[in-house]
Design a protein around this motif. Structure first.
Motif, PDB file in Angstrom:
ATOM      1  N   PRO A   1       0.826  -1.216   0.000  1.00  0.00           N
ATOM      2  CA  PRO A   1       0.000   0.000   0.000  1.00  0.00           C
ATOM      3  C   PRO A   1       0.859   1.264   0.000  1.00  0.00           C
ATOM      4  O   PRO A   1       1.799   1.380   0.779  1.00  0.00           O
ATOM      5  CB  PRO A   1      -0.818  -0.127   1.287  1.00  0.00           C
ATOM      6  N   ARG A   2       0.535   2.175  -0.887  1.00  0.00           N
ATOM      7  CA  ARG A   2       1.247   3.448  -0.963  1.00  0.00           C
ATOM      8  C   ARG A   2       0.277   4.528  -1.395  1.00  0.00           C
ATOM      9  O   ARG A   2      -0.602   4.285  -2.229  1.00  0.00           O
ATOM     10  CB  ARG A   2       2.386   3.379  -1.991  1.00  0.00           C
ATOM     11  N   ARG A   3       0.432   5.696  -0.825  1.00  0.00           N
ATOM     12  CA  ARG A   3      -0.421   6.809  -1.233  1.00  0.00           C
ATOM     13  C   ARG A   3      -0.056   7.228  -2.652  1.00  0.00           C
ATOM     14  O   ARG A   3       1.118   7.201  -3.036  1.00  0.00           O
ATOM     15  CB  ARG A   3      -0.242   7.989  -0.282  1.00  0.00           C
ATOM     16  N   PRO A   4      -1.049   7.628  -3.452  1.00  0.00           N
ATOM     17  CA  PRO A   4      -0.743   8.070  -4.817  1.00  0.00           C
ATOM     18  C   PRO A   4       0.110   9.331  -4.812  1.00  0.00           C
ATOM     19  O   PRO A   4      -0.036  10.195  -3.940  1.00  0.00           O
ATOM     20  CB  PRO A   4      -2.127   8.340  -5.428  1.00  0.00           C
ATOM     21  N   GLN A   5       1.014   9.418  -5.781  1.00  0.00           N
ATOM     22  CA  GLN A   5       1.903  10.557  -5.897  1.00  0.00           C
ATOM     23  C   GLN A   5       1.410  11.457  -7.027  1.00  0.00           C
ATOM     24  O   GLN A   5       1.203  10.999  -8.146  1.00  0.00           O
ATOM     25  CB  GLN A   5       3.330  10.087  -6.205  1.00  0.00           C
ATOM     26  N   HIS A   6       1.217  12.732  -6.727  1.00  0.00           N
ATOM     27  CA  HIS A   6       0.794  13.704  -7.738  1.00  0.00           C
ATOM     28  C   HIS A   6       1.906  14.748  -7.858  1.00  0.00           C
ATOM     29  O   HIS A   6       2.045  15.630  -7.013  1.00  0.00           O
ATOM     30  CB  HIS A   6      -0.534  14.353  -7.361  1.00  0.00           C
ATOM     31  N   ILE A   7       2.702  14.613  -8.903  1.00  0.00           N
ATOM     32  CA  ILE A   7       3.895  15.435  -9.073  1.00  0.00           C
ATOM     33  C   ILE A   7       3.647  16.474 -10.154  1.00  0.00           C
ATOM     34  O   ILE A   7       3.241  16.138 -11.275  1.00  0.00           O
ATOM     35  CB  ILE A   7       5.112  14.559  -9.442  1.00  0.00           C
ATOM     36  N   GLN A   8       3.875  17.728  -9.821  1.00  0.00           N
ATOM     37  CA  GLN A   8       3.738  18.816 -10.795  1.00  0.00           C
ATOM     38  C   GLN A   8       5.111  19.406 -11.089  1.00  0.00           C
ATOM     39  O   GLN A   8       5.847  19.774 -10.171  1.00  0.00           O
ATOM     40  CB  GLN A   8       2.808  19.907 -10.267  1.00  0.00           C
ATOM     41  N   LEU A   9       5.436  19.504 -12.361  1.00  0.00           N
ATOM     42  CA  LEU A   9       6.689  20.105 -12.788  1.00  0.00           C
ATOM     43  C   LEU A   9       6.428  21.537 -13.242  1.00  0.00           C
ATOM     44  O   LEU A   9       5.341  21.855 -13.725  1.00  0.00           O
ATOM     45  CB  LEU A   9       7.306  19.292 -13.930  1.00  0.00           C
ATOM     46  N   ARG A  10       7.429  22.381 -13.102  1.00  0.00           N
ATOM     47  CA  ARG A  10       7.276  23.778 -13.481  1.00  0.00           C
ATOM     48  C   ARG A  10       7.772  24.031 -14.904  1.00  0.00           C
ATOM     49  O   ARG A  10       8.835  23.549 -15.298  1.00  0.00           O
ATOM     50  CB  ARG A  10       8.058  24.678 -12.514  1.00  0.00           C
ATOM     51  N   ALA A  11       6.991  24.778 -15.651  1.00  0.00           N
ATOM     52  CA  ALA A  11       7.422  25.265 -16.959  1.00  0.00           C
ATOM     53  C   ALA A  11       8.136  26.593 -16.747  1.00  0.00           C
ATOM     54  O   ALA A  11       8.096  27.173 -15.656  1.00  0.00           O
ATOM     55  CB  ALA A  11       6.220  25.450 -17.874  1.00  0.00           C
ATOM     56  N   LYS A  12       8.800  27.094 -17.794  1.00  0.00           N
ATOM     57  CA  LYS A  12       9.457  28.389 -17.657  1.00  0.00           C
ATOM     58  C   LYS A  12       9.199  29.242 -18.890  1.00  0.00           C
ATOM     59  O   LYS A  12       9.091  28.733 -20.014  1.00  0.00           O
ATOM     60  CB  LYS A  12      10.961  28.228 -17.434  1.00  0.00           C
ATOM     61  N   LEU A  13       9.087  30.530 -18.665  1.00  0.00           N
ATOM     62  CA  LEU A  13       8.868  31.473 -19.747  1.00  0.00           C
ATOM     63  C   LEU A  13      10.204  31.792 -20.402  1.00  0.00           C
ATOM     64  O   LEU A  13      11.188  32.113 -19.725  1.00  0.00           O
ATOM     65  CB  LEU A  13       8.241  32.761 -19.209  1.00  0.00           C
ATOM     66  N   VAL A  14      10.239  31.704 -21.737  1.00  0.00           N
ATOM     67  CA  VAL A  14      11.433  32.065 -22.494  1.00  0.00           C
ATOM     68  C   VAL A  14      11.081  33.282 -23.353  1.00  0.00           C
ATOM     69  O   VAL A  14      10.388  33.167 -24.367  1.00  0.00           O
ATOM     70  CB  VAL A  14      11.910  30.903 -23.391  1.00  0.00           C
ATOM     71  N   ALA A  15      11.497  34.448 -22.909  1.00  0.00           N
ATOM     72  CA  ALA A  15      11.145  35.692 -23.594  1.00  0.00           C
ATOM     73  C   ALA A  15      12.034  35.897 -24.819  1.00  0.00           C
ATOM     74  O   ALA A  15      13.250  35.819 -24.734  1.00  0.00           O
ATOM     75  CB  ALA A  15      11.290  36.881 -22.639  1.00  0.00           C
ATOM     76  N   ARG A  16      11.392  36.147 -25.958  1.00  0.00           N
ATOM     77  CA  ARG A  16      12.096  36.385 -27.214  1.00  0.00           C
ATOM     78  C   ARG A  16      11.519  37.626 -27.890  1.00  0.00           C
ATOM     79  O   ARG A  16      10.843  38.435 -27.272  1.00  0.00           O
ATOM     80  CB  ARG A  16      11.997  35.152 -28.112  1.00  0.00           C
ATOM     81  N   GLY A  17      11.768  37.699 -29.173  1.00  0.00           N
ATOM     82  CA  GLY A  17      11.462  38.943 -29.885  1.00  0.00           C
ATOM     83  C   GLY A  17      10.005  39.286 -30.082  1.00  0.00           C
ATOM     84  O   GLY A  17       9.689  40.421 -30.436  1.00  0.00           O
ATOM     85  N   SER A  18       9.095  38.338 -29.879  1.00  0.00           N
ATOM     86  CA  SER A  18       7.682  38.638 -30.153  1.00  0.00           C
ATOM     87  C   SER A  18       7.000  39.377 -29.003  1.00  0.00           C
ATOM     88  O   SER A  18       5.816  39.702 -29.087  1.00  0.00           O
ATOM     89  CB  SER A  18       6.910  37.350 -30.448  1.00  0.00           C
ATOM     90  N   THR A  19       7.742  39.644 -27.918  1.00  0.00           N
ATOM     91  CA  THR A  19       7.196  40.473 -26.836  1.00  0.00           C
ATOM     92  C   THR A  19       8.197  41.579 -26.538  1.00  0.00           C
ATOM     93  O   THR A  19       9.408  41.365 -26.578  1.00  0.00           O
ATOM     94  CB  THR A  19       6.940  39.644 -25.557  1.00  0.00           C
ATOM     95  N   VAL A  20       7.683  42.749 -26.228  1.00  0.00           N
ATOM     96  CA  VAL A  20       8.541  43.907 -25.999  1.00  0.00           C
ATOM     97  C   VAL A  20       7.790  44.918 -25.126  1.00  0.00           C
ATOM     98  O   VAL A  20       6.559  44.967 -25.148  1.00  0.00           O
ATOM     99  CB  VAL A  20       8.944  44.560 -27.342  1.00  0.00           C
ATOM    100  N   PRO A  21       8.504  45.749 -24.350  1.00  0.00           N
ATOM    101  CA  PRO A  21       7.807  46.784 -23.565  1.00  0.00           C
ATOM    102  C   PRO A  21       7.058  47.748 -24.477  1.00  0.00           C
ATOM    103  O   PRO A  21       7.499  48.069 -25.571  1.00  0.00           O
ATOM    104  CB  PRO A  21       8.976  47.500 -22.852  1.00  0.00           C
ATOM    105  N   ARG A  22       5.903  48.188 -24.021  1.00  0.00           N
ATOM    106  CA  ARG A  22       5.092  49.126 -24.803  1.00  0.00           C
ATOM    107  C   ARG A  22       5.447  50.558 -24.395  1.00  0.00           C
ATOM    108  O   ARG A  22       5.784  50.815 -23.274  1.00  0.00           O
ATOM    109  CB  ARG A  22       3.616  48.891 -24.586  1.00  0.00           C
TER     110      ARG A  22
END
Length: 353
Positions: free
Chosen positions: A332-353
């Motif tokens: 018997p073991r409790r179920p494991q719910h693992i969440q991994l983190r994504a990361k934002l990769v900022a490139r040329g399609s976003t820019v300060p206004r």
């Protein structure tokens, strides 16, 4: 002496041991002295003995196979996750049986049933319908460990899950746009018809990743004190043409968005093309963010800002989790719910206004 089609009985006779002892020595289970094991292996080599996998599985209870069930093997996301799974499970001696469901629940149910009948040691499933898991529960009740990947499933609380924190991923993308000064932020999503459902903030299971990302979008706007403008939520099917049309609808608004988040990279490719066809300068006139770091995102100009998911690690962690379950057996073991983190990769399609 080499005898084609030699049986376990032949090996036992040549080695001077019982059939049961020969089986234990060749299968690597049970108690066998090293001297006896060497004698059995030598007899097997001399006879050219090849073990019967089915017969061995009946003795050991293991076929050293696992099932992997995904919605679209052609999707780079699942292809990369599958590489992570096999890189972990193959060195442990497990072969993979792969099934593609096309996102059809009935196909998934058949695949899980067939794999269970073939006595796989466990299955990893990217569910076609996260709201329906009775067939997975049935497999688990029959002793087949189940690990869910990419999405959780309601009705299967005992299954382990390896997912990405899609709430946080989408919220981080929206926060990035807010920091750049955007206030009219659109979203192109497969889950457009679930806006009212996700706006409640209920963190229930049974949601596709696209719906959870829409929830993250709503939450980020709320945290910034901004209301959700339903006209900026553009539903789209999972294809480039539909995403193209969704972007056109957003751009045709009397007050169009200055930035758009796409909850999938397929949608982002259609949206990007629509912006180009309109002659919009990115990022000066429109900022755009997609999901997943596919090769095309760095080939276009400007390069696309993306949310990079840990796709390979997602598969590798699912593989390790399934091996742990297989090793643990009925313990018997409790179920494991693992969440991994994504990361934002900022490139040329976003820019300060």
């Amino acid at each position: 002496m080499t005898t084609h089609g030699a049986s376990l009985i032949d090996v036992a006779r040549l080695a001077g041991v019982s059939t049961a002892t020969a089986g234990r020595a060749l299968g690597g289970y049970g108690q066998v002295s090293e001297r006896t094991r060497e004698r059995v292996l030598a007899a097997a080599a001399e006879l050219g003995y090849r073990p019967n996998g089915l017969a061995r599985s009946m003795v050991t209870g293991s076929t050293h196979t696992i099932g992997v069930v995904v919605t679209d093997v052609a999707n780079p996301f699942f292809a990369t996750a599958l590489r992570g799974i096999t890189d972990v499970t193959s060195p442990a001696g497990f072969e993979v049986l792969l099934a593609n469901t096309g996102g059809v629940l009935a196909a998934e149910q058949r695949a899980v049933a067939v794999m269970s009948e073939k006595r796989v040691d466990g299955v990893i499933v990217a569910a076609a319908q996260p709201g329906e898991g009775s067939h997975l529960k049935h497999a688990m009740d029959a002793g087949v460990p189940v690990v869910l990947i990419d999405r959780q499933v309601s009705g299967v609380p005992g299954a382990d899950s390896i997912t990405v924190d899609n709430d946080h991923a989408a919220a981080e993308a929206v926060a990035h746009l807010l920091e750049l000064g955007h206030r009219r932020i659109g979203v192109i999503t497969e889950a457009g018809d679930q806006l009212s459902r996700v706006s409640t903030g209920n963190r229930r299971r049974g949601l596709f990743p696209s719906a959870v990302r829409l929830r993250g979008y709503v939450g980020a706007l709320a945290a910034a004190g901004l209301p959700v403008d339903e006209s900026l939520v553009a539903p789209a099917r999972y294809d480039r043409e539909s995403a193209y049309d969704a972007m056109v609808r957003l751009l045709d608004l009397a007050d169009p968005p200055t930035a758009v988040l796409c909850t999938d990279n397929v949608l982002a490719s259609g949206a990007y093309r629509a912006a180009q066809d309109r002659g919009l300068r990115m990022p000066e006139e429109l900022s755009l963010i997609g999901f997943d770091d596919e090769p095309w995102t760095t080939l276009v100009r400007p390069e696309l800002t993306i949310v990079e998911q840990p796709t390979y690690d997602l598969g590798a962690r699912a593989g390790r989790q399934l091996l742990d379950r297989i090793t643990a057996g009925d313990a018997p073991r409790r179920p494991q719910h693992i969440q991994l983190r994504a990361k934002l990769v900022a490139r040329g399609s976003t820019v300060p206004r």
